[in-house]
Design an enzyme around this catalytic site. Structure first.
Site, PDB file in Angstrom:
ATOM      1  N   HIS A   1      37.270  42.391  42.909  1.00 37.80           N
ATOM      2  CA  HIS A   1      36.776  43.588  43.586  1.00 37.80           C
ATOM      3  C   HIS A   1      35.244  43.635  43.627  1.00 37.80           C
ATOM      4  CE1 HIS A   1      36.540  45.444  39.457  1.00 37.80           C
ATOM      5  NE2 HIS A   1      35.478  46.012  39.985  1.00 37.80           N
TER       6      HIS A   1
ATOM      7  N   ASP B   1      42.831  40.464  40.145  1.00 38.13           N
ATOM      8  CA  ASP B   1      41.432  40.888  40.236  1.00 38.13           C
ATOM      9  C   ASP B   1      40.495  39.845  39.643  1.00 38.13           C
ATOM     10  OD1 ASP B   1      39.350  42.502  41.007  1.00 38.13           O
ATOM     11  OD2 ASP B   1      39.408  43.765  39.214  1.00 38.13           O
TER      12      ASP B   1
ATOM     13  N   GLY C   1      29.413  48.414  36.865  1.00 37.02           N
ATOM     14  CA  GLY C   1      28.515  47.254  36.844  1.00 37.02           C
ATOM     15  C   GLY C   1      28.956  46.201  35.853  1.00 37.02           C
ATOM     16  N   ASN C   2      29.778  46.589  34.864  1.00 31.25           N
ATOM     17  CA  ASN C   2      30.332  45.635  33.904  1.00 31.25           C
ATOM     18  C   ASN C   2      31.480  44.822  34.483  1.00 31.25           C
ATOM     19  OD1 ASN C   2      29.445  47.681  31.243  1.00 31.25           O
ATOM     20  ND2 ASN C   2      29.233  45.462  31.088  1.00 31.25           N
ATOM     21  N   SER C   3      32.018  45.251  35.615  1.00 31.61           N
ATOM     22  CA  SER C   3      33.175  44.566  36.175  1.00 31.61           C
ATOM     23  C   SER C   3      32.911  43.084  36.381  1.00 31.61           C
ATOM     24  CB  SER C   3      33.567  45.188  37.520  1.00 31.61           C
ATOM     25  OG  SER C   3      34.184  46.436  37.330  1.00 31.61           O
TER      26      SER C   3
ATOM     27  N   GLY D   1      62.135  37.270  46.632  1.00 35.75           N
ATOM     28  CA  GLY D   1      62.440  38.213  47.703  1.00 35.75           C
ATOM     29  C   GLY D   1      63.463  39.257  47.299  1.00 35.75           C
ATOM     30  N   VAL D   2      63.353  39.765  46.079  1.00 36.29           N
ATOM     31  CA  VAL D   2      64.266  40.797  45.610  1.00 36.29           C
ATOM     32  C   VAL D   2      63.465  41.983  45.069  1.00 36.29           C
ATOM     33  CG1 VAL D   2      66.159  39.247  45.027  1.00 36.29           C
ATOM     34  CG2 VAL D   2      64.408  39.744  43.313  1.00 36.29           C
TER      35      VAL D   2
END
Length: 374
Positions: free
Chosen positions: A116, A146, A218-220, A276-277
């Site tokens: 992100h 992420d 900002g730590n992300s 696909g379940v």
């Protein structure tokens, strides 16, 4: 309920001289600094001193500056009209500036951060603690965990930090976070591991470490270190009513991040297995006819038409008890185990259908990639 937030994008806050003066001369209450001899005795008693650790790892922690375009959600009735063109032109004239953190994983210039942070960036700049700026290329990103991998070109090998084993981390152990909170750069904070395996509702692969080390916007993308300087987590979200640290932060564990980053490094993308379940957890176990616990398994709530599960004959109402002989008892475990299997490989599902056990072979498909909107 206080929101879950991340650290991107937020501009660096303005700090007035008056504010600095108040902070500098406010009286200390209950937190007086002990005299050197007392501090030394505290260190001898086993209290950690993070100074040497910070000095060793900070050169590999980077600030990330991002220029990106605003995401634009266009109503269906406006698409193909002059209004859509005007909105897109306006967005192009209004770039968004953001900031985040990261760490150098390899001296050749590989940088790990949060997906992100880079988002739909048009320009990414990585800045080292020594003041060097490098234009960065996004090698790949994985929104489901992420995570993102960047590459910078440097004339000399860069300082780097190694992965650690998050599976070996215990609740209560000391950790240190490092990064670029509010654009200040080169900041470390400390705390403990508050919890493991946290599901915060962000996706099917939630398995976060929780820490009370102060994490702020900002730590992300910045690293969470153990006491030997290994990265055991990548900071990604906080739980806060204000948007600032409230003592509850979440990090992607290194044991989950390491293979994802490995795939991004090798191919620029992440491929996951897919059946696909739609699945859901079973209610608590009840004794069977002879007083023994009945098999719990995972309930198949729906089967997508044309999916690998449908082609294999899996049906709504089936209970999946095991994958290749390994028991599964939660829907999260089933999704993760299947995702870890390379597409094209065949697995054996142990299934309970109308009380009768059976074995169903399924050729695992490739998990579809969500399409961006706007």
């Amino acid at each position: 309920m206080p929101p879950l937030t991340n650290g991107h994008p937020l501009a660096r806050p303005a700090i007035s001289r008056r504010s600095l003066a108040v902070l500098a001369f406010a009286p200390l209450t209950g937190c007086a600094v002990p005299p050197p001899a007392q501090a030394q005795r505290g260190a001898i008693a086993g209290l950690p001193d993070f100074a040497d650790l910070a000095e060793r790892v900070l050169p590999a922690v980077v600030n990330i500056s991002v220029t990106s375009e605003a995401r634009l959600d266009i109503p269906p009735e406006w698409r193909g009209t002059p209004l859509e063109r005007q909105l897109r032109e306006r967005r192009g004239r209004q770039p968004i500036q953001g900031a985040g953190s990261g760490f150098i994983l390899d001296p050749s210039g590989l940088v790990v951060t949060a997906a992100h942070v880079v988002g739909n960036a048009t320009r990414v700049v990585v800045s080292t603690q020594g003041g060097q700026d490098y234009a960065a290329r996004v090698v790949g990103a994985d929104d489901l965990t992420d995570l993102a991998l960047l590459r910078v070109e440097a004339r000399a090998p860069l300082p780097s930090v190694p992965w650690g084993q998050s599976g070996a981390v215990r609740v209560g152990q000391w950790v240190m976070a490092a990064g670029n909170p509010f654009g200040l750069g080169g900041t470390v904070t400390v705390g403990i591991v508050s919890g493991r395996g946290r599901d915060i509702g962000s996706g099917p692969f939630d398995d976060f470490l929780q820490t009370d080390a102060p994490i702020n916007p900002g730590n992300s993308g910045g690293p969470l270190f153990n006491l030997v300087g290994e990265v055991i987590g990548i900071n990604t979200a906080i739980y806060s009513p204000s948007g600032a640290s409230a003592g509850i932060a979440f990090s992607v564990p290194s044991d989950l991040a390491r293979p994802i980053i490995g795939q991004l490094r090798a191919t620029g993308r992440v491929e996951r297995g897919w059946l696909g379940v739609a699945v859901q957890d079973q209610p608590p176990e009840e004794p069977g006819r002879r007083g023994t616990p009945s098999p719990r398994g995972v309930l198949v709530a729906g089967v997508e038409r044309g999916s690998p599960a449908a082609r294999a004959g899996l049906r709504q109402g089936d209970q999946v008890l095991a994958i290749n002989g390994e028991r599964v008892e939660t829907s999260r475990a089933l999704v993760r185990n299947i995702a870890a299997i390379p597409p094209g490989q065949t697995v054996r599902l142990s299934v309970l259908r109308e009380g009768r056990p059976s074995e169903i072979p399924v050729q695992v498909g490739r998990r579809p990639v969500p399409q961006p909107q706007g």
